[in-house]
Design an enzyme around this catalytic site. Structure first.
Site, short mmCIF file in Angstrom:
data_model
loop_
_atom_site.label_atom_id
_atom_site.label_comp_id
_atom_site.label_asym_id
_atom_site.label_seq_id
_atom_site.Cartn_x
_atom_site.Cartn_y
_atom_site.Cartn_z
CB ILE A 69 -0.98 -0.01 1.20
CG1 ILE A 69 -2.11 1.01 0.98
CG2 ILE A 69 -0.27 0.26 2.50
CD1 ILE A 69 -3.05 0.66 -0.13
CE1 TYR A 70 6.39 5.15 1.16
CE2 TYR A 70 7.58 3.39 0.05
CZ TYR A 70 7.51 4.70 0.48
OH TYR A 70 8.52 5.57 0.20
CB ALA A 71 4.62 0.61 -3.69
CB THR A 112 0.05 5.84 -0.98
OG1 THR A 112 1.37 5.58 -0.47
CG2 THR A 112 -0.98 5.06 -0.20
#
Length: 337
Positions: A152-154, A156
Site C-alpha cells: 500500500i505504501y508503493a 499511495t
C-alpha cells in the site's frame, strides 16, 4: 527562485535538503507533523539545527490539516514547493495501511491544491523506487510502465504520481516526481536497514537478514539525493507542443509539464556485501538471523539515472563503503557509543 516551501523538514531527507538550500542562500519554510513513527527527539534535533539559520522557519502540523497548510503557504508565498513529507516505510504499511492513505494521498492532495492556487513555478514531489513493484527489467527506467505495486505504501506513491500528472495537465503546473532508491546517510531514520544493523551490531544483538541475504539494493547517499533534487529545482518541465516528438530517454508527458526522474546510485549491492561492509566499519561481526523474504518486499532494485544526468549533468556516485563509514562515525558520536 529564492523562496522554497519544504514539507518534512524534520525528517531525514527533508532536513538534509533544507540544510543544502540554506547553504545556497534560499529562504526556506518547513512544515512537519512531528509524528511518533520514530524517535521524535531525533526530529526535534534536526529542526533545532536548521533553526540556527535566520532564513529558516518551520510550522508543526499535519498535511491532512488543509486549513493550517493553506494559511502557512499563503503567508510564506513560495516560488517552489518540494513535498517530501508522508508516511514512510514499506514494512509498516502492512501494519497500519490507513496512515498511508491519510498522509500520502489526502496530505499530498492538499499540497497540490496549494501549489495550484499559488501557481508556483515548480512543484517537486517524492515518489519511490517501490512503485516499480513487480517489474523485473533492470535497471529500472522511468519510461517503463509501473503498474504492479506490491504494498500500500508503493500504491499511495503511484497514486501521487497519477494525481500530480492530472494537476500538471489541467492547471499547467510544472511538476517533477523523483523516485528515490534506498537512501542512507547520517541523521538517518531508525527504521532503515543501515541504522538498525549498526545499532544492533554495536549492542551485540542479532540482525534480521531477509531472503537469506540474496537481495540487491541501489543504495543512494543522502548528499547525492539532495544534490539531485536541488539541481532538478532549476529544471521545471514545460508542456510539449502538440504532436511534438519526444526523445525516448525522457519521461516528459506528451500532454503536461510533468516528468518522473530516478535518483539512485546506478549500481546494485548485495545485501550480504552490505552487511560485511558494516561489520568492517563497526569493527565487530554481526549475529546473523537469516530470514525468508518478507511479504511485499522485492528481491532487487537498480536505477537507470541517464535522465537525471541529461537534465542536470549530475550522476550520484558515493561509494557504499565511504557512505557506511560516515554513518557509523555519526552514529557513534550522536549516541556516544
Amino acid at each position: 527562485m529564492r523562496r522554497i516551501f519544504v514539507t518534512g523538514t524534520a525528517g531525514f531527507i527533508g532536513f538534509h535538503l533544507a540544510k543544502k538550500l540554506l547553504e545556497e542562500g534560499f529562504v526556506v519554510h518547513g512544515f512537519d507533523g512531528m509524528t511518533d513513527y520514530y524517535d521524535v527527539a531525533l526530529k526535534e534535533r534536526r529542526h533545532a539545527m536548521l533553526l540556527q539559520s535566520n532564513e529558516f522557519a518551520a510550522t508543526e502540523g499535519r498535511l491532512e490539516n488543509h486549513v493550517l497548510l493553506d494559511r502557512v503557504i499563503d503567508e510564506f508565498r513560495p516560488e517552489v514547493i518540494v513535498h517530501l513529507a508522508g508516511q514512510a516505510g514499506v514494512r509498516y504499511s502492512l501494519e497500519d495501511p490507513r496512515s498511508y492513505i491519510d498522509s500520502n494521498v489526502v496530505g499530498t492532495f492538499n499540497v497540490m491544491e496549494a501549489a495550484r492556487r499559488h501557481e508556483v513555478a515548480h512543484l517537486l514531489m517524492a515518489s519511490t523506487s517501490s512503485v516499480y513493484g513487480a517489474n523485473t527489467q533492470m535497471p529500472f527506467n522511468e519510461t517503463e510502465k509501473a503498474d504492479h505495486q506490491l504494498t500500500i505504501y508503493a500504491a499511495t506513491k503511484k497514486a501521487n504520481e497519477s494525481m500530480a500528472h492530472s494537476y500538471a495537465h489541467l492547471w499547467n503546473l510544472p511538476t517533477t516526481m523523483f523516485r528515490f532508491f534506498t537512501v542512507y546517510g547520517p541523521w538517518g531514520r531508525p527504521d532503515l536497514a543501515l541504522y538498525k544493523f549498526v545499532d544492533a551490531i554495536i549492542d551485540g544483538r542479532p540482525i534480521d537478514i531477509y531472503n537469506r541475504g540474496e537481495m540487491f539494493r541501489d543504495f543512494t547517499h543522502v548528499d547525492d539525493l539532495v544534490r539531485g533534487i536541488r539541481l532538478l529545482v532549476d529544471v521545471a518541465p514545460v508542456r510539449p507542443q502538440a504532436d511534438a516528438e519526444l526523445p525516448d530517454w525522457d519521461s516528459l508527458s506528451p500532454v503536461a509539464p510533468y516528468r518522473v526522474v530516478n535518483i539512485g546510485n546506478a549500481d546494485k549491492v548485495r545485501l550480504l556485501d552490505f552487511v560485511e561492509a558494516i561489520e568492517k566499519c563497526v569493527g565487530q561481526p554481526a549475529m546473523r538471523n537469516y530470514m525468508e523474504m518478507q511479504m511485499g518486499d522485492v528481491p532487487e532494485t537498480w536505477a537507470n539515472t541517464e535522465l537525471l544526468a541529461k537534465l542536470t549533468g549530475f550522476r550520484p556516485q558515493t561509494d557504499i563503503n565511504d557512505g557506511i563509514a560516515e554513518f557509523v562515525a555519526w552514529f557513534r558520536d550522536y549516541y556516544d557509543k
